[in-house]
Motif scaffolding. Structure first.
Motif, short mmCIF file in Angstrom:
data_model
loop_
_atom_site.label_atom_id
_atom_site.label_comp_id
_atom_site.label_asym_id
_atom_site.label_seq_id
_atom_site.Cartn_x
_atom_site.Cartn_y
_atom_site.Cartn_z
N PHE A 6 -9.29 5.39 -6.18
CA PHE A 6 -8.88 4.79 -7.16
C PHE A 6 -8.01 3.73 -6.64
N ILE A 7 -8.34 2.36 -6.86
CA ILE A 7 -7.16 1.37 -6.58
C ILE A 7 -7.37 0.16 -7.91
N GLY A 8 -6.04 -0.23 -8.05
CA GLY A 8 -6.02 -1.28 -9.13
C GLY A 8 -4.69 -1.93 -9.41
N VAL A 9 -4.82 -2.85 -10.27
CA VAL A 9 -3.60 -3.58 -10.49
C VAL A 9 -2.41 -3.04 -11.18
N LYS A 10 -1.39 -2.68 -10.60
CA LYS A 10 -0.38 -1.87 -11.26
C LYS A 10 0.55 -2.64 -12.14
N ALA A 11 1.31 -3.86 -11.36
CA ALA A 11 2.08 -4.65 -12.21
C ALA A 11 2.25 -6.03 -11.38
N VAL A 62 -2.50 11.97 -3.62
CA VAL A 62 -1.42 10.84 -2.73
C VAL A 62 -1.54 9.71 -3.52
N ASP A 63 -0.40 9.33 -4.17
CA ASP A 63 -0.02 7.96 -4.67
C ASP A 63 0.47 7.11 -3.79
N PHE A 64 -0.06 5.85 -3.95
CA PHE A 64 0.52 4.58 -3.34
C PHE A 64 0.78 3.35 -3.86
N ARG A 90 -4.81 5.73 -5.44
CA ARG A 90 -4.73 7.12 -5.52
C ARG A 90 -5.81 7.75 -4.79
N ALA A 91 -5.32 8.73 -3.86
CA ALA A 91 -6.51 9.33 -2.89
C ALA A 91 -6.23 10.79 -3.13
N TRP A 92 -7.48 11.53 -3.13
CA TRP A 92 -7.13 13.00 -2.93
C TRP A 92 -7.50 13.78 -1.70
N ALA A 93 -6.63 14.61 -1.47
CA ALA A 93 -6.70 15.17 0.08
C ALA A 93 -6.47 16.68 -0.20
N VAL A 97 -7.72 -2.18 1.61
CA VAL A 97 -7.14 -0.80 1.28
C VAL A 97 -8.17 0.06 1.19
N ARG A 98 -9.12 -0.13 0.33
CA ARG A 98 -10.17 0.68 0.13
C ARG A 98 -10.82 0.99 1.53
N ALA A 99 -11.03 0.04 2.27
CA ALA A 99 -11.55 0.33 3.62
C ALA A 99 -10.83 1.32 4.59
N HIS A 100 -9.53 1.31 4.33
CA HIS A 100 -8.79 2.15 5.15
C HIS A 100 -8.87 3.58 4.65
N PHE A 101 -9.03 3.76 3.42
CA PHE A 101 -9.20 5.23 2.90
C PHE A 101 -10.55 5.78 3.11
N ASP A 102 -11.53 4.80 3.13
CA ASP A 102 -12.94 5.29 3.17
C ASP A 102 -13.02 5.66 4.63
#
Length: 276
Positions: free
Chosen positions: A218-223, A182-184, A234-237, A201-206
């Motif tokens: 995974f989370i990083g600066v895109k642009a 799932v991409d955000f 990016r989260a896997w489910a 953001v990481r805390a929400h997905f954790d």
């Protein structure tokens, strides 16, 4: 006078015999058609039931084999009806073979759909119940037969796709794999702390039990956008949880940003007025 009456009586008897024989043949032909149609339907249902009991045969193959069995029985019924009327089926088969070539040239599209249906069933790029995109349309596969693929859209519309178009175009199967990524993209202000926003953001997905630990989130600066810093996550489910994870994250991350005073920028319009 007696000779005339005798001739008339003989003529009437001949007509009566022809009508009786013709009527019997018509009734028998109708009986054959009705029984054949019922038997074809019963055989189709039986093939589906037996196939469903075999774990190595999925619903797609079951429906396909059942359709072939039904059409084969109907073909036999058609030949039997012709025999009932005295049609020589041997010569008829030869005539059909000769006509089949001409008909095949005229019905290339239809024959292509049949060939594509066979390819779809044996290579199985999608099966019954899969959510797919074929020939530019998306939906859940409800049926695959010799000629068409039937899709049901999320808003309950039925789409019929010719097998030739389905097999000859790009096929995207969204549910064949057990997991999906799932991409955000989340945007924050240039004035915000990037590391803090990423931690939020990481805390929400954790905290979401549906998100897999492996592969790792995974989370990083895109642009660096015109008015925002864009973060990609990016989260896997499980495939069945895809939309639940997506919608809950869109709501939950926004609420978490608000609690942590992280701004989500949006376009601003500036009005400039000039005095006369």
């Amino acid at each position: 006078m007696d000779q005339l009456l005798g001739d008339n009586q003989e003529f009437i008897n001949q007509i009566t015999e022809i009508v009786m024989n013709g009527g019997v043949n018509v009734l028998l032909a109708l009986l054959i058609l009705i029984i054949g149609y019922m038997v074809a339907g019963a055989v189709k249902r039986t093939v589906i039931r037996i196939s469903q009991q075999n774990p190595r045969i999925d619903d797609t193959l079951a429906n396909f084999f059942a359709s072939i069995a039904r059409y084969a029985i109907l073909l036999v019924v058609f030949i039997a009806v012709l025999n009932r009327f005295g049609v020589e089926t041997t010569s008829l088969v030869a005539a059909i073979g000769a006509a089949a070539f001409a008909v095949g040239l005229a019905l290339q599209g239809t024959l292509s759909n049949v060939a594509s249906g066979v390819m779809l069933v044996f290579f199985r790029p999608y099966s019954l119940g899969d959510f797919v995109e074929v020939a530019g349309v998306s939906g859940t596969v409800k049926d695959i037969n010799l000629f068409t693929t039937e899709l049901a859209t999320p808003d309950n519309k039925t789409i019929i796709v010719p097998n030739g178009q389905a097999w000859g175009d790009v096929i995207t199967n969204y549910t064949v794999k057990p997991t999906r990524r799932v991409d955000f993209t989340f945007s924050i202000s240039y004035d915000d702390d990037i590391d803090k926003a990423m931690d939020v953001v990481r805390a929400h997905f954790d905290a979401d039990d549906r998100v897999h630990k492996e592969p790792e989130f995974f989370i990083g600066v895109k642009a660096h956008g015109e008015s925002s810093i864009d973060l990609t996550a990016r989260a896997w489910a499980d495939t069945s949880d895809y939309w639940g994870v997506y919608f809950d994250a869109m709501k939950g991350v926004k609420e978490a940003f608000d609690k942590n005073d992280i701004e989500i920028p949006y376009p601003h319009a500036v009005e400039i007025s000039k005095d006369a």
